[in-house]
Scaffold this active site. Structure first.
Site, PDB file in Angstrom:
ATOM      1  N   ASP A 152      18.933  76.676  25.205  1.00 43.45           N
ATOM      2  CA  ASP A 152      19.098  77.109  26.622  1.00 43.45           C
ATOM      3  C   ASP A 152      19.521  75.978  27.540  1.00 43.45           C
ATOM      4  OD1 ASP A 152      18.873  79.764  25.813  1.00 43.45           O
ATOM      5  OD2 ASP A 152      16.492  79.675  26.495  1.00 43.45           O
ATOM      6  N   ALA A 153      20.066  74.975  26.822  1.00 50.13           N
ATOM      7  CA  ALA A 153      20.429  73.749  27.689  1.00 50.13           C
ATOM      8  C   ALA A 153      21.665  73.335  27.655  1.00 50.13           C
ATOM      9  CB  ALA A 153      19.459  72.536  27.277  1.00 50.13           C
TER      10      ALA A 153
END
Length: 247
Positions: free
Chosen positions: A191-192
């Site tokens: 999720d980056a």
């Protein structure tokens, strides 16, 4: 840090006067003249549409949104298949839709030690990019390297806050006043990846966890659709390691 300049052009051409191959050559010369880091050209009427595979787990809302957008020709892609780690009854709405439109559905039961990634790779080799429409599995770094193309994910939370699982619960427990959804490019870090699109909605003390989830699902559908449409229209330019320009 040196200044950076981003530019997007949209224009109408006469193919009889400007051949498709010549367009690439001409813009390459311009890019070289000005030392551009990247130059991408797309002619929708002449170039083939993007081929994608859509991944989904149990939740259907994002998958259904994409299928209907594809059917209505609001999404300029060719959906080659749907891949899931969740079994669906043949009479389910999604399955009947896929059957009517001759879109293959591949159920691959994954485990913690076997993500079935070799099989998945064999199914998506002919795609231009992948879409994770609430696919609740983490793709390994080896998979990302082997596939070697763009993967777009919808996260049901407002990144960079509330990463990982159950972001609606995380947001509810924190007493936030805004919830959101984030579409981003997939990288090895969970999720980056660079953010493409985000959407938010105000909540209050009157909301409960169920209403948080319902509001989030509405945002997810819109956010994922917009991001894919922007990407297909060459409106998304990644730069540095974790940033994008969206025209």
């Amino acid at each position: 840090m040196a200044s950076m300049y981003f530019n997007a052009l949209e224009f109408i051409i006469d193919p009889s006067k400007w051949a498709r191959e010549q367009i690439d050559e001409d813009f390459l010369k311009i890019a070289e003249k000005f030392g551009a880091m990247r130059s991408v050209i797309r002619v929708p009427d002449l170039d083939p549409i993007y081929k994608i595979a859509v991944f989904a787990s149990k939740q259907d809302h994002c998958l259904v949104e994409l299928l209907h957008a594809w059917q209505d020709k609001r999404l300029p892609v060719d959906i080659t298949c749907v891949i899931s780690n969740h079994y669906r009854d043949p009479n389910a709405h999604v399955m009947r839709f896929l059957d009517r439109n001759q879109i293959p559905y591949h159920f691959l039961n994954t485990t913690a030690v076997n993500k079935r990634e070799e099989e998945i790779l064999s199914l998506v080799q002919d795609t231009d990019f992948l879409v994770l429409a609430r696919y609740m599995q983490i793709l390994s770094g080896n998979f990302l390297k082997s596939y070697g193309r763009v993967i777009i994910n919808i996260h049901h939370g407002l990144l960079p806050s509330f990463k990982g699982g159950n972001p609606s619960r995380q947001a509810f427990d924190c007493g936030v006043k805004m919830i959101g959804a984030t579409t981003h490019f997939v990288t090895e870090e969970l999720d980056a990846g660079p953010i493409i699109e985000q959407m938010v909605e105000r909540v209050s003390h009157r909301d409960n966890l169920q209403s948080f989830v319902q509001r989030s699902e509405n945002l997810e559908r819109q956010c994922l659709f917009k991001a894919i449409k922007y990407y297909c229209e060459l409106r998304v330019l990644p730069y540095q390691e974790n940033k994008t320009v969206v025209f």
